[in-house]
Design an enzyme around this catalytic site. Structure first.
Site: not given
Lengths: 334, 334
Positions: B53, B230, B241
């Protein structure tokens, strides 16, 4: 000439010739391999061409019986028994079958009798699967979305399977179900074998990576989980394919029923707790990449340090019910 | 000529030329690719040649600034901003960077200023990583055996990383640690990238399949887990993830501290709860097999139905601490 003809999804016995379906080549290639000796059967088992705790017991038994019929001395036969017994240390069914065959031979070494015994183990496994399937199907409701791990069907047993047998029976009874298949790293028995069986059975399924199941549970997309077992301790703890424990934990957290299905031959009455179960450690190569009919691929640094337990132990407290051929148990009072 | 020279583990800016290290080819091949347009950067991001990210935010920003400098009209530039903004819907850092670059351009379209801003985002990310690493390293003790998931190092940021930056800093401080690396199916960022970084950092590690971590925890072999993010909601829920949620659940069950490390740019102040985070769904091909410099392999039935969420959401109640550049928070009072 000894009689006995067997044809299962993954095993054939015909005119005293034993064939196994090479499971490492599935789903892309269906190759039957003739097994000419117990020595070869050892390799086949270690290489996982034949796998699944009940199936390796049956297959090992047949190869030993054919060895005896083929003229092996009692001494040669007993040595082969010991060799086969050590191929997969976690699978108790294998030991159960071999212990019976050793016991019979040491009482009286009669190849014909050993052959009949081995065929009977196979038939018994088929019947046990049927009983498990019928008992377990009662737990499955219309609309269930069932997570399963590894492969526990006709490729893991001589019959319809254990956990997958339950699923197949529920489907056969007309229940509308959907199966979520954990791919089951590192050897991908879910992605390669369970999907292959579900396609043959025409049961709708979705293949996922092992680390996606908990997320699906959090979204309410999984209503039940059912798995097989390689060894069950008398307190209900059980060893099964690595990743099973994670499935059980995830079910526990989300209040989702978690079932384990296995024949009584999987219960190890000499083992009182899961901690006593020896966990087979396998080759780093399995973790570094994948190997199969589809090619060998290594995606990690080739020298990476790895850890590769083939099984894990799920404690009894995470199990909702044990589905055994003798019935469904909500506590480990087998 | 605008100044600005950057060299990170995975990004290079030199003479107004932007290069990225193609992460899909790691660990076997180190190939630098020149990025000639924002359009190409979109492809690079979607194909995960650049990922992580924070890093995609920085890389996208630089490609947009170079586009402006290269003569793009304001309209072309803004269109490219929108296009890049939509490549990865879950990564909030990307949106943060692009929103700043849009805001600046609509106030006054000054390519030189946009370029300086983009370079500053990069430098800021490097500094944020350093602060995260220093704050987080306090949590790591001598002898810790730390589980991490996905890749959160110099391949995921412009700096030393987030979760992996914490690990690297603890190691740099002389703490004796061992890292367990989740391979992170389906795209294997752990097996391919984190291992590669740990080898470069000379930090001892063990690569495992994602479904092995809980088993290791049950054996007492993991003392801590640390992951990246993220997007973090203001209540502390966060997306990361796929598989992160399973790590968090497993830590929770085993009373193992579970940390998330990220820069403040990962906090989405417009998002109050994890349920509001959009989860990117990716191609079935990623689940059916693997694809990379090491070859393409499909091990499943090619027509298998799959589900492939790139991320999952971990609720705040499973987080021990949030390691942000601003400090370590034991509750989400960022």
């Amino acid at each position: 000439m000894f009689m006995g003809k067997i044809k299962t999804l993954s095993l054939k016995l015909e005119d005293q010739k034993l064939f196994i379906l090479d499971q490492t080549l599935l789903p892309h290639k269906e190759l039957w391999v003739e097994v000419l000796s117990p020595e070869q059967m050892c390799d086949i088992i270690v290489q996982l061409k034949v796998r699944g705790a009940p199936l390796i017991g049956v297959a090992a038994g047949l190869s030993l019986a054919l060895y005896a019929i083929g003229g092996a001395t009692e001494n040669e036969y007993l040595k082969a028994c010991e060799r086969l017994r050590s191929t997969r240390p976690t699978a108790v069914n294998l030991m159960w079958v071999i212990d019976q065959l050793i016991k019979a031979a040491t009482t009286a070494y009669n190849p014909e009798e050993l052959f009949n015994m081995a065929v009977q183990f196979c038939q018994e496994d088929i019947e046990l699967c049927q009983k498990i399937a019928q008992a377990g199907a009662e737990l499955i409701k219309d609309g269930d979305q069932i997570l399963t791990h590894c492969n526990t069907g006709g490729l893991a047993t001589a019959g319809v399977g254990t956990a997958l047998g339950v699923i197949a029976e529920a489907h056969r009874q007309g229940k509308k179900i959907h199966v979520y298949v954990d791919e089951t790293r590192p050897l991908l028995q879910g992605a390669r074998l369970t999907t292959w069986e579900l396609e043959k059975l025409n049961i709708p399924y979705t293949l996922i990576c092992d680390n996606m199941a908990a997320h699906l549970m959090s979204l309410g997309k999984i209503t039940k989980a059912i798995v097989g077992a390689d060894r069950i301790a008398t307190n209900g703890d059980f060893a099964n394919k690595i990743g099973t424990y994670t499935v059980a934990l995830s079910c526990h957290y989300h209040n989702i029923p978690f079932y384990v299905a296995a024949p009584y031959t999987t219960i190890d009455f000499s083992c009182s707790r899961g901690e006593q179960i020896e966990i087979e450690l396998r080759s780093p190569a399995e973790v570094l990449g994948v190997h199969g009919a589809f090619e060998s691929v290594i995606w990690s640094p080739k020298t990476a340090n790895t850890y590769n337990p083939a099984f894990d132990v799920t404690p009894a407290k995470l199990v909702t019910s044990w589905v055994i051929d003798r019935g469904v148990f909500t506590s480990p009072t087998f």
